[in-house]
Design an enzyme around this catalytic site. Structure first.
Site, PDB file in Angstrom:
ATOM      1  N   GLY A 158     -13.695  -3.369   0.210  1.00 36.01           N
ATOM      2  CA  GLY A 158     -15.046  -2.859   0.460  1.00 36.01           C
ATOM      3  C   GLY A 158     -15.435  -1.760  -0.511  1.00 36.01           C
TER       4      GLY A 158
ATOM      5  N   LYS B 109     -20.282 -15.846   0.010  1.00 39.23           N
ATOM      6  CA  LYS B 109     -21.714 -15.698   0.310  1.00 39.23           C
ATOM      7  C   LYS B 109     -22.485 -14.918  -0.736  1.00 39.23           C
ATOM      8  CE  LYS B 109     -21.356 -15.318   5.346  1.00 39.23           C
ATOM      9  NZ  LYS B 109     -21.379 -14.247   6.359  1.00 39.23           N
TER      10      LYS B 109
ATOM     11  N   ARG C 261       0.826  -1.220   0.000  1.00 34.49           N
ATOM     12  CA  ARG C 261       0.000   0.000   0.000  1.00 34.49           C
ATOM     13  C   ARG C 261       0.852   1.259   0.000  1.00 34.49           C
ATOM     14  NH1 ARG C 261      -5.120  -2.067   3.562  1.00 34.49           N
ATOM     15  NH2 ARG C 261      -6.302  -2.659   1.722  1.00 34.49           N
TER      16      ARG C 261
ATOM     17  N   GLY D  28     -11.073  -8.153  -2.087  1.00 39.52           N
ATOM     18  CA  GLY D  28      -9.873  -8.381  -1.288  1.00 39.52           C
ATOM     19  C   GLY D  28      -9.297  -9.780  -1.446  1.00 39.52           C
TER      20      GLY D  28
HETATM   21  P1  ADP Z   1     -13.630 -11.201  -2.092  1.00 36.73           P
HETATM   22  O1  ADP Z   1     -12.872 -10.771  -0.855  1.00 36.73           O
HETATM   23  O2  ADP Z   1     -12.729 -11.355  -3.275  1.00 36.73           O
HETATM   24  O3  ADP Z   1     -14.828 -10.341  -2.349  1.00 36.73           O
HETATM   25  P2  ADP Z   1     -15.127 -13.159  -0.602  1.00 36.73           P
HETATM   26  O4  ADP Z   1     -14.713 -12.507   0.668  1.00 36.73           O
HETATM   27  O5  ADP Z   1     -16.537 -13.032  -1.014  1.00 36.73           O
HETATM   28  O6  ADP Z   1     -14.179 -12.681  -1.804  1.00 36.73           O
HETATM   29  O7  ADP Z   1     -14.859 -14.723  -0.527  1.00 36.73           O
HETATM   30  C1  ADP Z   1     -13.604 -15.288  -0.284  1.00 36.73           C
HETATM   31  C2  ADP Z   1     -13.701 -16.605   0.413  1.00 36.73           C
HETATM   32  O8  ADP Z   1     -14.615 -17.472  -0.233  1.00 36.73           O
HETATM   33  C3  ADP Z   1     -12.388 -17.337   0.438  1.00 36.73           C
HETATM   34  O9  ADP Z   1     -11.908 -17.363   1.760  1.00 36.73           O
HETATM   35  C4  ADP Z   1     -12.712 -18.731  -0.084  1.00 36.73           C
HETATM   36  O10 ADP Z   1     -12.106 -19.774   0.656  1.00 36.73           O
HETATM   37  C5  ADP Z   1     -14.213 -18.781   0.072  1.00 36.73           C
HETATM   38  N1  ADP Z   1     -14.821 -19.782  -0.816  1.00 36.73           N
HETATM   39  C6  ADP Z   1     -14.770 -19.845  -2.155  1.00 36.73           C
HETATM   40  N2  ADP Z   1     -15.390 -20.947  -2.602  1.00 36.73           N
HETATM   41  C7  ADP Z   1     -15.844 -21.613  -1.525  1.00 36.73           C
HETATM   42  C8  ADP Z   1     -16.558 -22.824  -1.327  1.00 36.73           C
HETATM   43  N3  ADP Z   1     -16.940 -23.583  -2.367  1.00 36.73           N
HETATM   44  N4  ADP Z   1     -16.853 -23.191  -0.055  1.00 36.73           N
HETATM   45  C9  ADP Z   1     -16.471 -22.434   0.996  1.00 36.73           C
HETATM   46  N5  ADP Z   1     -15.802 -21.280   0.879  1.00 36.73           N
HETATM   47  C10 ADP Z   1     -15.488 -20.873  -0.357  1.00 36.73           C
HETATM   48 MG    MG Z   2     -13.298 -11.037   1.244  1.00 31.98          MG
END
Ligand code: ADP
Ligand code: MG
Length: 404
Positions: free
Chosen positions: A376, A202, A35, A353
């Site tokens: 975020g 999610k 950063r 992230g």
């Molecule tokens: P980002 O930070 O890129 O927006 P998220 O925070 O929504 O992504 O999601 C990241 C998490 O999702 C990771 O820790 C990953 O392990 C989890 N993940 C991805 N696929 C699965 C799955 N099939 N089951 C459980 N967790 C999952």
């Molecule tokens: Mg995340």
């Protein structure tokens, strides 16, 4: 179009610059200086143009007095001095005589850093609640405000919106300019075909992103744990996969109205338990056994996604395709990196992230046009929301120049 630091005269001016130096720290040691490195171009530009630079940043969570001990920006100032090969004067205060005297004593090309802006949150949350007296006070220290902290642009804090509201000129730094250009550009006027890849943990976290992008993208790939909520909507058995029952109806509604825009995985790598040594296999998506959970996408899905993504001119990716933190289930995420890297002449963007961490961990950092620095903030940008920290930056005039 927003004004940038190129559009203002900074010569001999006190430039108040909000940066995102919220670096990861362990036992007082910075574990990644990314950063700080990302903010260097704007800082160097200001110094090269004879500005007096006053840096503001937050670091970590400061909820009570005791949190301050481990949240000082002093080590960050030291690191910045090393990277700039120049003295960075650290002021262990956020207001008062020490700050005012230090600013007054500055000469052109000097740089100082104030203490963590969130120290103003104890007591009273003055920084986080954009206390009007605080924003006014910080603004009174200088002439021009440069916001280069995209990571906090989705929040109206005193150190971004507060200062910007009380100075004549508020402009973007180069990092902020890049975020607006790529993420803002993808949402506002993407070159087509535009493919969005949405994964992660999610559906509930990503609802607003899906709802916004479904109207903009030409196709949306759904992967990660999110896919299982969509499978359930289709009536598939999802075994012990992560699935949000409360959002099955949402998924159903979306599939009904998406007119073939949504592309779901057709195979999935399932395991008995949430670990790498557990028994696992790849099955077709509608054949997940009751005692298995889906942790990644499979090769047939990669083939499908690769065919659909061909020729894409804009790709936005948010959310890993599987549990990439475990090598065994990082296949899908890695293959998505590969297929995006193989696209020619496309603008490819990661906004998220964990997805950014995954691409970097898997060695694909250089292969993307832009990896957003704000988890975020990029999510809210993709939701189509106006970010207060961006909105408050001065607009260029309608002809695109900065003078008339
Ligand atoms: P980002 O930070 O890129 O927006 P998220 O925070 O929504 O992504 O999601 C990241 C998490 O999702 C990771 O820790 C990953 O392990 C989890 N993940 C991805 N696929 C699965 C799955 N099939 N089951 C459980 N967790 C999952
Ligand atoms: Mg995340």
């Amino acid at each position: 179009m927003k004004k940038t630091i190129r559009d203002v005269n900074v010569n001999n001016k006190v430039v108040l610059m909000r940066v995102d130096f919220n670096v990861p720290m362990k036992d007082g040691v910075i574990t990644s200086d990314n950063r700080i490195v990302q903010a260097l171009p704007t800082i160097k530009y200001a110094l090269d143009n004879n500005a007096k630079v006053v840096l503001f940043s937050h670091l970590g969570r400061v909820k009570e007095e005791a949190d301050k001990a481990s949240a000082s920006l002093a080590p960050v100032a030291k690191k910045l001095a090393e990277l700039l090969n120049k003295e960075v004067k650290f002021i262990a205060a956020t207001r008062g005589k020490a700050v005012e005297d230090a600013v007054k004593a500055m000469k052109a090309k000097d740089i100082i850093m104030l203490e963590n802006t969130r120290f103003e949150d104890v007591p009273g949350k003055k920084e986080s609640k954009n206390d009007s007296e605080l924003g006014k006070y910080w603004a009174s220290l200088g002439d021009v405000f440069v916001n280069d902290a995209f990571g906090t642009a989705h929040r109206a804090h005193a150190s971004n919106v507060g200062i910007a509201s009380n100075v004549e000129d508020s402009v973007a730094g180069f990092l902020m300019e890049k975020e607006i250009k790529f993420i803002g550009g993808a949402v506002d006027s993407p070159e087509r075909p535009f493919i969005a890849i949405l994964g992660g943990a999610k559906v509930s976290d990503k609802i607003s992103v899906i709802e916004n992008l479904i109207n903009i993208a030409d196709k949306i790939f759904i992967c990660g744990a999110m896919a299982y909520t969509f499978y359930k909507a289709l009536g598939y058995n999802v075994g012990t996969s992560k699935c949000e029952d409360d959002f099955v109806d949402f998924a159903k509604g979306l599939l009904d109205k998406s007119k073939g825009k949504i592309v779901l995985p057709i195979d999935t790598h399932v395991a008995k338990e949430f670990n790498e040594t557990s028994e696992s296999m790849v099955v077709e998506s509608h054949l997940i056994p009751s005692d298995f959970m889906g942790l990644d996408i499979g090769p047939k899905t990669i083939e499908l996604f690769s065919n659909v993504i061909k020729g894409a001119k804009t790709v936005v990716w948010n959310g890993p395709a599987g549990v990439f933190e475990m090598e065994k289930f990082s296949y899908g995420t890695k293959e998505i990196c590969k297929m995006i890297a193989a696209l020619e002449g496309a603008t490819t963007i990661i906004g998220g992230g964990d997805s950014a961490a995954a691409a970097i961990q898997l060695g694909y950092e250089e292969k993307f046009t832009h990896i957003s620095t704000g988890g975020g903030a990029s999510l809210e940008y993709l939701e189509g929301k106006e970010l207060p920290g961006v909105a408050i930056i001065d607009d260029k005039c309608c002809c695109g120049c900065s003078n008339c």
